[in-house]
Design a protein around this motif. Structure first.
Motif, PDB file in Angstrom:
ATOM      1  N   SER A   7      61.063  50.788 -36.756  1.00  0.00           N
ATOM      2  CA  SER A   7      61.774  52.063 -36.756  1.00  0.00           C
ATOM      3  C   SER A   7      62.755  52.076 -35.599  1.00  0.00           C
ATOM      4  CB  SER A   7      60.795  53.239 -36.593  1.00  0.00           C
ATOM      5  OG  SER A   7      59.817  53.230 -37.586  1.00  0.00           O
ATOM      6  N   LEU A   8      63.785  52.890 -35.735  1.00  0.00           N
ATOM      7  CA  LEU A   8      64.742  53.074 -34.650  1.00  0.00           C
ATOM      8  C   LEU A   8      64.906  54.564 -34.386  1.00  0.00           C
ATOM      9  CD1 LEU A   8      68.036  51.226 -33.970  1.00  0.00           C
ATOM     10  CD2 LEU A   8      67.994  53.711 -33.856  1.00  0.00           C
ATOM     11  N   ILE A   9      64.827  54.939 -33.114  1.00  0.00           N
ATOM     12  CA  ILE A   9      65.046  56.337 -32.750  1.00  0.00           C
ATOM     13  C   ILE A   9      66.095  56.419 -31.650  1.00  0.00           C
ATOM     14  CG2 ILE A   9      62.743  57.126 -33.400  1.00  0.00           C
ATOM     15  CD1 ILE A   9      62.004  57.111 -30.422  1.00  0.00           C
ATOM     16  N   GLU A  39      61.258  62.373 -34.140  1.00  0.00           N
ATOM     17  CA  GLU A  39      60.373  61.610 -35.011  1.00  0.00           C
ATOM     18  C   GLU A  39      59.359  60.790 -34.226  1.00  0.00           C
ATOM     19  OE1 GLU A  39      60.442  61.671 -38.431  1.00  0.00           O
ATOM     20  OE2 GLU A  39      61.879  63.305 -38.155  1.00  0.00           O
ATOM     21  N   ALA A  40      59.533  60.695 -32.905  1.00  0.00           N
ATOM     22  CA  ALA A  40      58.719  59.787 -32.093  1.00  0.00           C
ATOM     23  C   ALA A  40      57.228  60.075 -32.197  1.00  0.00           C
ATOM     24  CB  ALA A  40      59.172  59.853 -30.637  1.00  0.00           C
ATOM     25  N   THR A  41      56.859  61.337 -32.302  1.00  0.00           N
ATOM     26  CA  THR A  41      55.437  61.688 -32.336  1.00  0.00           C
ATOM     27  C   THR A  41      54.761  61.245 -33.627  1.00  0.00           C
ATOM     28  OG1 THR A  41      56.023  63.883 -33.199  1.00  0.00           O
ATOM     29  CG2 THR A  41      55.769  63.662 -30.814  1.00  0.00           C
ATOM     30  N   VAL A  48      59.152  50.030 -32.323  1.00  0.00           N
ATOM     31  CA  VAL A  48      60.145  51.094 -32.253  1.00  0.00           C
ATOM     32  C   VAL A  48      61.310  50.651 -31.371  1.00  0.00           C
ATOM     33  CG1 VAL A  48      60.620  53.498 -31.634  1.00  0.00           C
ATOM     34  CG2 VAL A  48      58.360  52.862 -32.526  1.00  0.00           C
ATOM     35  N   VAL A  49      62.496  50.652 -31.943  1.00  0.00           N
ATOM     36  CA  VAL A  49      63.710  50.385 -31.176  1.00  0.00           C
ATOM     37  C   VAL A  49      64.232  51.729 -30.676  1.00  0.00           C
ATOM     38  CG1 VAL A  49      66.050  49.461 -31.207  1.00  0.00           C
ATOM     39  CG2 VAL A  49      64.247  48.375 -32.582  1.00  0.00           C
ATOM     40  N   LEU A  64      55.409  56.495 -26.663  1.00  0.00           N
ATOM     41  CA  LEU A  64      55.431  55.519 -27.755  1.00  0.00           C
ATOM     42  C   LEU A  64      54.401  54.417 -27.522  1.00  0.00           C
ATOM     43  CD1 LEU A  64      59.298  55.202 -28.230  1.00  0.00           C
ATOM     44  CD2 LEU A  64      57.689  56.149 -29.905  1.00  0.00           C
ATOM     45  N   THR A  65      54.325  53.956 -26.285  1.00  0.00           N
ATOM     46  CA  THR A  65      53.375  52.892 -25.951  1.00  0.00           C
ATOM     47  C   THR A  65      51.934  53.365 -26.112  1.00  0.00           C
ATOM     48  OG1 THR A  65      54.970  51.937 -24.382  1.00  0.00           O
ATOM     49  CG2 THR A  65      52.660  51.296 -24.138  1.00  0.00           C
ATOM     50  N   ALA A  66      51.670  54.599 -25.713  1.00  0.00           N
ATOM     51  CA  ALA A  66      50.309  55.153 -25.800  1.00  0.00           C
ATOM     52  C   ALA A  66      49.819  55.225 -27.239  1.00  0.00           C
ATOM     53  CB  ALA A  66      50.267  56.532 -25.157  1.00  0.00           C
TER      54      ALA A  66
END
Length: 227
Positions: A7-9, A39-41, A48-49, A64-66
């Motif tokens: 995915s890219l955000i 959308e990150a959540t 993820v880019v 994102l890492t968590a």
């Protein structure tokens, strides 16, 4: 082995600020879903880019890492290294950046996970394939320049020197100055106008490295540009 989803955000500022965001969305990563930070959540266990033109957001990377994502920071527009954050870089699995700076690439820990990805219309990252472009003999102007000329912070004062030279030779160059950084021409007009010219002048902007180098010539990725 389970494949991770890609995915890219990005944020509205980045998506709307620079032409290069179009390159990422449509040429570099055309098969990847492209969304905003909201959308990150919803993203977990994937790759993820994170596309950013400003200073990387440590809280977003940590979030994102968590959730088990591997994070690729695509850091663009950082011409003079002002938005470099070493801790954010080290928190990511991979960093892609389109401006080369010795302070970053000479740091062994950071350099081990950082790739330099210069881009421009001519280097194949833009919207046109070389085989489809007009031949030099079919181009109307010797050269053209579209962009910000009144940048008082331009390296070596090259923009002012170029502006004065261009005005003395109006028949040799098609000059289309803009009113400031990111206030110029959309990607369609930029590409079309460049195709009317044989040469692409490359006066330095905020740094000696400029996207116009890659508009003009395919980049040598092993070359470290120095002021």
């Amino acid at each position: 082995m389970t494949m991770r989803t890609l995915s890219l955000i990005t944020n509205e500022h980045t998506a709307n600020k620079i032409l290069e965001s179009w390159f990422v969305q449509n040429a570099i990563l055309p098969e990847m879903p492209f969304g905003l930070e909201m959308e990150a959540t919803r993203l977990s266990g994937g790759v993820v880019v994170y596309l950013e033109v400003g200073r990387p957001k440590a809280d977003l990377i940590a979030s994102l890492t968590a959730r088990g994502n591997r994070v690729v920071l695509f850091h663009m527009g950082d011409e003079i290294g002002a938005n470099y954050d070493r801790d954010c870089y080290l928190a990511c699995d991979l960093i892609l950046r389109n401006y080369h700076h010795a302070a970053i690439f000479d740091d062994a820990q950071v350099a081990a996970r950082t790739l330099w990805v210069p881009n421009g219309f001519k280097s194949g990252v833009g919207p046109r394939q070389p085989s489809t472009l007009r031949r030099a003999t079919q181009r109307r102007f010797l050269s053209c320049f579209l962009g910000w000329l009144d940048n008082a912070k331009a390296a070596g004062d090259e923009r002012a020197l170029f502006r004065d030279m261009a005005r003395r030779h109006p028949t040799d160059i098609l000059l289309r100055p803009s009113s400031g950084f990111g206030r110029g021409f959309n990607i369609g007009l930029y590409a079309t106008t460049m195709e009317y010219a044989v040469f692409c002048p490359c006066p330095a902007g905020n740094s000696p490295e400029t996207i116009r180098l890659y508009d003009a010539l395919p980049p040598d990725l092993q070359t470290d540009l120095k002021p």
